[in-house]
Write an enzyme that holds these catalytic residues in place. Sequence first.
Site, PDB file in Angstrom:
ATOM      1  N   GLU A  92       0.827  -1.206   0.000  1.00  0.00           N
ATOM      2  CA  GLU A  92       0.000   0.000   0.000  1.00  0.00           C
ATOM      3  C   GLU A  92       0.862   1.257   0.000  1.00  0.00           C
ATOM      4  O   GLU A  92       0.563   2.218  -0.724  1.00  0.00           O
ATOM      5  CB  GLU A  92      -0.929   0.020   1.223  1.00  0.00           C
ATOM      6  CG  GLU A  92      -1.920  -1.123   1.255  1.00  0.00           C
ATOM      7  CD  GLU A  92      -1.429  -2.314   2.062  1.00  0.00           C
ATOM      8  OE1 GLU A  92      -2.251  -2.932   2.753  1.00  0.00           O
ATOM      9  OE2 GLU A  92      -0.209  -2.630   1.992  1.00  0.00           O
TER      10      GLU A  92
ATOM     11  N   CYS B 148      -2.634  -3.564   7.246  1.00  0.00           N
ATOM     12  CA  CYS B 148      -2.244  -3.787   8.643  1.00  0.00           C
ATOM     13  C   CYS B 148      -2.646  -2.587   9.496  1.00  0.00           C
ATOM     14  O   CYS B 148      -2.663  -1.446   9.038  1.00  0.00           O
ATOM     15  CB  CYS B 148      -0.742  -4.053   8.749  1.00  0.00           C
ATOM     16  SG  CYS B 148       0.320  -2.699   8.237  1.00  0.00           S
TER      17      CYS B 148
ATOM     18  N   ALA C 240      10.548 -34.842 -10.570  1.00  0.00           N
ATOM     19  CA  ALA C 240      10.575 -35.085 -12.008  1.00  0.00           C
ATOM     20  C   ALA C 240      10.550 -36.594 -12.204  1.00  0.00           C
ATOM     21  O   ALA C 240      11.474 -37.293 -11.770  1.00  0.00           O
ATOM     22  CB  ALA C 240      11.828 -34.470 -12.635  1.00  0.00           C
TER      23      ALA C 240
ATOM     24  N   SER D 179      20.029 -39.047 -13.657  1.00  0.00           N
ATOM     25  CA  SER D 179      18.691 -38.454 -13.761  1.00  0.00           C
ATOM     26  C   SER D 179      18.650 -37.222 -14.652  1.00  0.00           C
ATOM     27  O   SER D 179      17.609 -36.591 -14.788  1.00  0.00           O
ATOM     28  CB  SER D 179      18.179 -38.077 -12.364  1.00  0.00           C
ATOM     29  OG  SER D 179      19.027 -37.118 -11.764  1.00  0.00           O
TER      30      SER D 179
ATOM     31  N   GLU E 266      13.513 -30.279  -3.214  1.00  0.00           N
ATOM     32  CA  GLU E 266      13.799 -30.793  -4.553  1.00  0.00           C
ATOM     33  C   GLU E 266      14.351 -32.214  -4.573  1.00  0.00           C
ATOM     34  O   GLU E 266      14.559 -32.762  -5.641  1.00  0.00           O
ATOM     35  CB  GLU E 266      14.747 -29.839  -5.292  1.00  0.00           C
ATOM     36  CG  GLU E 266      14.097 -28.538  -5.702  1.00  0.00           C
ATOM     37  CD  GLU E 266      14.684 -27.971  -6.988  1.00  0.00           C
ATOM     38  OE1 GLU E 266      15.476 -28.663  -7.654  1.00  0.00           O
ATOM     39  OE2 GLU E 266      14.343 -26.820  -7.306  1.00  0.00           O
TER      40      GLU E 266
ATOM     41  N   THR F 211      10.641 -38.820   1.063  1.00  0.00           N
ATOM     42  CA  THR F 211       9.981 -39.781   1.951  1.00  0.00           C
ATOM     43  C   THR F 211       9.941 -39.264   3.378  1.00  0.00           C
ATOM     44  O   THR F 211       8.916 -39.395   4.072  1.00  0.00           O
ATOM     45  CB  THR F 211      10.705 -41.138   1.893  1.00  0.00           C
ATOM     46  OG1 THR F 211      10.667 -41.632   0.551  1.00  0.00           O
ATOM     47  CG2 THR F 211      10.059 -42.144   2.820  1.00  0.00           C
TER      48      THR F 211
END
Length: 318
Positions: free
Chosen positions: A47, A70, A150, A164, A247, A254
């Site tokens: 703002e 705020c 991916a 990979s 990533e 896991t």
Amino acid sequence: MRKAVALGEDARGRTAPNPNVGCVVVSGSGRVVGKGATAAGGRPHAEAVALAEAGKRAAGATVYVTLEPCAHDSERGPACTDVLLRALPARVVVALKDPDPRTSGKGIRRLRRAGIEVTLGVEREAARRSLDGWLTRLELGRPRITLKLALSIDGKIALPSGESKWITGEDARRHVHMERAHSDMILVGRGTYLADEPRLDVRLPGLEERSPRRALLTRGDPVEGWETLRNPQDVYGLHDVNDLLVEGGSATATAFLTADLVDRILIYRAPIIVGEGKSSFGYVGLDAIADAHDRWRLVDEQRLGVDRLEVYERERRD
């Protein structure tokens, strides 16, 4: 308001610990006379930036802002409600009420008491999605955690050898770099760090300075230039991070899923079959198929060149 949401979204990843707010000032004749987003580091607020650009043209104008202004005191600067009261707009349109108890509803009430019309709820869902990192930290005491994967068609993240690069194509990788630019921190496990020596930076022209902080999930020795989390629960100590991007690799994914700390999953799926290879996850604590249902909701999917992106959000019920 859509423009204000877009401005706030562009600031995501740079404003923590403050929210990434967007603001647009429109004159009585319908011209945009001021616009802004929360600055890097959280100040000045959106703002203040937009009203400074508008100057005297803010008087009698309509101000569109993605979060309730705020209304609490801060050593870092004046409350946005006070700034608006001095600017004297005719109307303030707010997408989302501020859940922070220091402000919640107070900013709106003060504006209305001053005779300024306030409209609440315009583009509420779009604003909530953009501000979800800050909202998650406010509600749960930790950043919003996004897990990026991916995968091949058959759900593999690498060959048995660990190779990979690259499962996905350039369009998908470009999208990943934009996600990095909108994150405060990126985290990988020690295994990924040792195997790939990832830079985890943003390599999009003009956005290189948006590279976020880097973190390792490890119980080993710290690495210069990297922050260390010894276990997933350490995310509760990240008070200056709104959006955390995880990533890899499989063990790290896991660990976060088992701890139920993942709020969002980005799956970049390539049109290839790997066969025998490294799976995306290990055991995540489920012993019955029934327990796996109703936990994740598909919220978006799109083509990225030859690849496909699927975006899932965790369903959390009281």
